[in-house]
Design an enzyme around this catalytic site. Structure first.
Site, PDB file in Angstrom:
ATOM      1  CG  HIS A 268      -2.073   0.834   1.281  1.00  0.00           C
ATOM      2  ND1 HIS A 268      -2.430   1.662   0.262  1.00  0.00           N
ATOM      3  CD2 HIS A 268      -2.982   1.087   2.278  1.00  0.00           C
ATOM      4  CE1 HIS A 268      -3.489   2.378   0.597  1.00  0.00           C
ATOM      5  NE2 HIS A 268      -3.838   2.050   1.824  1.00  0.00           N
ATOM      6  CG  HIS A 307      -4.095   0.857  -8.301  1.00  0.00           C
ATOM      7  ND1 HIS A 307      -5.448   0.806  -8.051  1.00  0.00           N
ATOM      8  CD2 HIS A 307      -3.551   1.645  -7.355  1.00  0.00           C
ATOM      9  CE1 HIS A 307      -5.701   1.552  -7.002  1.00  0.00           C
ATOM     10  NE2 HIS A 307      -4.580   2.073  -6.553  1.00  0.00           N
ATOM     11  CG  ASP A 363       2.888   4.566  -3.813  1.00  0.00           C
ATOM     12  OD1 ASP A 363       2.830   5.596  -3.125  1.00  0.00           O
ATOM     13  OD2 ASP A 363       2.070   3.642  -3.725  1.00  0.00           O
TER      14      ASP A 363
HETATM   15  C1  LIG Z   1      -1.005  -2.941  -6.087  1.00  0.00           C
HETATM   16  C2  LIG Z   1      -1.105  -4.474  -6.072  1.00  0.00           C
HETATM   17  C3  LIG Z   1      -1.022  -4.931  -4.597  1.00  0.00           C
HETATM   18  C4  LIG Z   1      -2.445  -4.886  -6.679  1.00  0.00           C
HETATM   19  O1  LIG Z   1      -2.565  -6.239  -6.521  1.00  0.00           O
HETATM   20  P1  LIG Z   1      -3.751  -7.137  -7.105  1.00  0.00           P
HETATM   21  O2  LIG Z   1      -4.854  -6.291  -7.607  1.00  0.00           O
HETATM   22  O3  LIG Z   1      -4.063  -8.145  -6.061  1.00  0.00           O
HETATM   23  O4  LIG Z   1      -3.079  -7.804  -8.384  1.00  0.00           O
HETATM   24  P2  LIG Z   1      -2.487  -9.263  -8.472  1.00  0.00           P
HETATM   25  O5  LIG Z   1      -1.472  -9.468  -7.385  1.00  0.00           O
HETATM   26  O6  LIG Z   1      -3.623 -10.224  -8.571  1.00  0.00           O
HETATM   27  O7  LIG Z   1      -1.730  -9.191  -9.843  1.00  0.00           O
HETATM   28  C5  LIG Z   1      -2.207  -9.683 -11.088  1.00  0.00           C
HETATM   29  C6  LIG Z   1      -1.013 -10.206 -11.880  1.00  0.00           C
HETATM   30  O8  LIG Z   1      -0.073  -9.155 -12.117  1.00  0.00           O
HETATM   31  C7  LIG Z   1       1.175  -9.451 -11.482  1.00  0.00           C
HETATM   32  N1  LIG Z   1       1.617  -8.216 -10.834  1.00  0.00           N
HETATM   33  C8  LIG Z   1       0.877  -7.352 -10.109  1.00  0.00           C
HETATM   34  N2  LIG Z   1       1.621  -6.308  -9.730  1.00  0.00           N
HETATM   35  C9  LIG Z   1       2.849  -6.527 -10.221  1.00  0.00           C
HETATM   36  C10 LIG Z   1       4.046  -5.793 -10.147  1.00  0.00           C
HETATM   37  N3  LIG Z   1       4.101  -4.626  -9.495  1.00  0.00           N
HETATM   38  N4  LIG Z   1       5.149  -6.300 -10.748  1.00  0.00           N
HETATM   39  C11 LIG Z   1       5.078  -7.478 -11.425  1.00  0.00           C
HETATM   40  N5  LIG Z   1       3.968  -8.223 -11.526  1.00  0.00           N
HETATM   41  C12 LIG Z   1       2.876  -7.750 -10.931  1.00  0.00           C
HETATM   42  C13 LIG Z   1       0.861 -10.519 -10.452  1.00  0.00           C
HETATM   43  O9  LIG Z   1       2.017 -11.296 -10.174  1.00  0.00           O
HETATM   44  C14 LIG Z   1      -0.225 -11.284 -11.153  1.00  0.00           C
HETATM   45  O10 LIG Z   1       0.388 -12.083 -12.145  1.00  0.00           O
HETATM   46  P3  LIG Z   1      -0.205 -13.566 -12.485  1.00  0.00           P
HETATM   47  O11 LIG Z   1      -1.574 -13.289 -13.055  1.00  0.00           O
HETATM   48  O12 LIG Z   1       0.751 -14.127 -13.454  1.00  0.00           O
HETATM   49  O13 LIG Z   1      -0.256 -14.284 -11.172  1.00  0.00           O
HETATM   50  C15 LIG Z   1       0.051  -5.097  -6.896  1.00  0.00           C
HETATM   51  O14 LIG Z   1      -0.018  -4.648  -8.245  1.00  0.00           O
HETATM   52  C16 LIG Z   1       1.403  -4.806  -6.299  1.00  0.00           C
HETATM   53  O15 LIG Z   1       1.846  -5.500  -5.385  1.00  0.00           O
HETATM   54  N6  LIG Z   1       2.131  -3.729  -6.808  1.00  0.00           N
HETATM   55  C17 LIG Z   1       3.404  -3.377  -6.250  1.00  0.00           C
HETATM   56  C18 LIG Z   1       3.203  -2.591  -4.957  1.00  0.00           C
HETATM   57  C19 LIG Z   1       2.693  -1.185  -5.210  1.00  0.00           C
HETATM   58  O16 LIG Z   1       3.209  -0.456  -6.038  1.00  0.00           O
HETATM   59  N7  LIG Z   1       1.692  -0.806  -4.410  1.00  0.00           N
HETATM   60  C20 LIG Z   1       1.136   0.526  -4.449  1.00  0.00           C
HETATM   61  C21 LIG Z   1      -0.281   0.528  -4.887  1.00  0.00           C
HETATM   62  S1  LIG Z   1      -0.849   2.219  -5.084  1.00  0.00           S
END
Ligand SMILES: CC(C)(COP(=O)(O)OP(=O)(O)OC[C@H]1O[C@@H](n2cnc3c(N)ncnc32)[C@H](O)[C@@H]1OP(=O)(O)O)[C@@H](O)C(=O)NCCC(=O)NCCS
Length: 436
Positions: A268, A307, A363
């Protein structure tokens, strides 16, 4: 408009049901009508991490993740960032309408009146180690305010709520600045109420021996814009915590501390800190392609990318990129920007990221600005928490005023043992823990 309904046939009983559809949703509790016999509790919906569950009705923030749209109370974020001050936007988010000149003047005065911390609260910060994480100090100190303002427990009294809201918005920059100075070993600087909200924050962060702090107007405006962009983001992890804790009628100081705790996680608000660590690890533009390949091979995530809601460019990231250029005029260019731009370019052309709709989020660039301003990465999430306090409070207030809301209490699908005989300690063997 014609009544919209969902018709359901339960294959277990062949019974038919009709559920009303309102604003694209059915009521999950209507599913309880679907039963197989009098003993049956009724059908539940299973939704780990709330992927498809609306937990409230809200009129505060609108996001269209596919189109990359963000609006507070109907106003596009781009217009608010261009034309408003942060406190003007705070008023809008909290009260639903943009303020008139007089309303804004009164609101600014009301917030400014509360910028001081009780001396005991200030001394409380002395208990932290010099290397304590500023977010830990921020969360604890916000919670500690609950011990100073016992009247905050009157959460059903709108007047008391308004007072606590102003107190919290007034005090969070002071707490953040004190946490920052504590980690540097510098004396705390009292608020200067002649200054604007962000100028005063800069004063408390950076004033040394000069009798009057003069904020660089370019930096002050950029910080104000960053605050506007971070002010609310509908039902994200921390807003959901604010509502959940608030639903027990806990006071707003401990609710805000809980929300800030949720914000601190790397998935987050903690992501901005992780982005800078990642850029450090990458080291130079030449290493970007190799790093992206490692991520695609499953070694970690690209921090600042992706996101839950935005499946298109995060509109905040676009404005932050613009703000970065403004700040760099005053501070000099942060060399990490080149690595970030290269990373964005390579990722946005790559099938892995395109297929998963992964774009830079808020971010990705904010940390680069914060670092150019002289902040260590540990401070970044605290800078996010200051403006987000406004959003949390608006969500909290809306939840308390919503007659449909009750104490938040999800259901579970129990997967443990059925009832079993107690085993005395001398007869117990080591057993594998039952899995889900
Ligand atoms: C923001 C976040 C938590 C959203 O998660 P979510 O909606 O649950 O998305 P998922 O984890 O289901 O991701 C879907 C797919 O994209 C991939 N993915 C998601 N974010 C990714 C990232 N930042 N880098 C690489 N791969 C990513 C996942 O591994 C998943 O791949 P798969 O389908 O092969 O398993 C996630 O994108 C993340 O962890 N981002 C990095 C942290 C970040 O920047 N957070 C700030 C948010 S404002």
């Amino acid at each position: 408009m014609e009544k919209q309904v969902l018709n359901v046939v339960d294959s277990r009983s062949n019974n038919r049901y009709e559920f009303a559809i309102e604003k694209g949703a059915i009521r999950a509790s209507d599913l309880r009508q679907i039963r197989c016999g009098a003993e049956d509790f009724g059908l539940m919906s299973y939704d780990p991490a709330f992927l498809n569950t609306a937990s409230c009705r809200s009129a505060i923030t609108f996001i269209d993740g596919d189109k990359g749209i963000l609006r507070y109370r109907g106003y596009p974020i781009e217009q608010l960032a261009e034309k408003c001050t942060f406190l003007e936007v705070a008023y809008l988010i909290l009260h639903g309408e943009l303020p008139t000149e007089l309303q804004l003047k009164n609101f600014v005065a009301g917030v400014t009146e509360h910028t001081m911390l009780h001396e005991k609260t200030k001394n409380f910060l002395e208990g932290f180690n010099h290397d304590a994480h500023p977010m830990g100090m921020f969360i604890s100190t916000v919670a500690a305010l609950s011990t100073v303002y016992a009247d905050a427990r009157k959460v059903l009294d709108p007047e008391s709520r308004e007072l606590q809201i102003r107190r919290l918005i007034g005090k969070v920059p002071t707490i953040a600045a004190y946490a920052y100075r504590h980690s540097l070993g510098y004396p705390y600087i009292y608020p200067d109420n002649d200054l604007s909200y962000t100028e005063n924050f800069m004063n408390m962060l950076w004033r040394m021996v000069e009798p009057k702090y003069r904020a660089n107007p370019v930096v002050a405006r950029a910080l104000d814009i960053l605050f506007i962009l971070h002010a609310d983001h509908e039902q994200n992890c921390s807003a959901n915590v604010m509502r959940a804790v608030g639903s027990s009628q806990a006071d707003p100081f401990v609710c805000t501390a809980a929300a800030a705790a949720a914000l601190s996680g790397p998935l987050h608000g903690g992501a901005n800190e992780e982005v800078l660590k990642m850029l450090d690890e990458i080291g130079s533009k030449d290493n970007v392609r190799g790093y992206v390949e490692k991520i695609k091979a499953g070694h970690g995530k690209l921090m600042g990318f992706g996101h839950r809601i935005y499946k298109n460019y995060d509109p905040r990231a676009r404005i932050i990129k613009w703000a970065a250029d403004q700040v760099f005029v005053a501070t000099g260019r942060n060399p990490k920007l080149d690595i970030a731009l290269e990373l964005e370019k390579i990722a946005l052309e790559d099938e892995y990221f395109i297929k998963r709709k992964l774009y830079p989020n808020v971010d990705f660039y904010s940390g680069i600005i914060y670092q150019a301003l002289g902040f260590k990465p540990e401070m970044f999430t605290v800078l996010f928490a200051i403006p987000r306090t406004v959003g949390w409070l608006a969500q909290w207030q809306e939840m308390l005023e919503d007659p449909e809301q009750k104490i938040a209490r999800p259901r579970q699908i129990y997967t443990g043992y059925d009832a079993r005989e107690f085993v005395p300690i001398e007869k117990r063997a080591v057993r594998a823990v039952a899995s889900r």
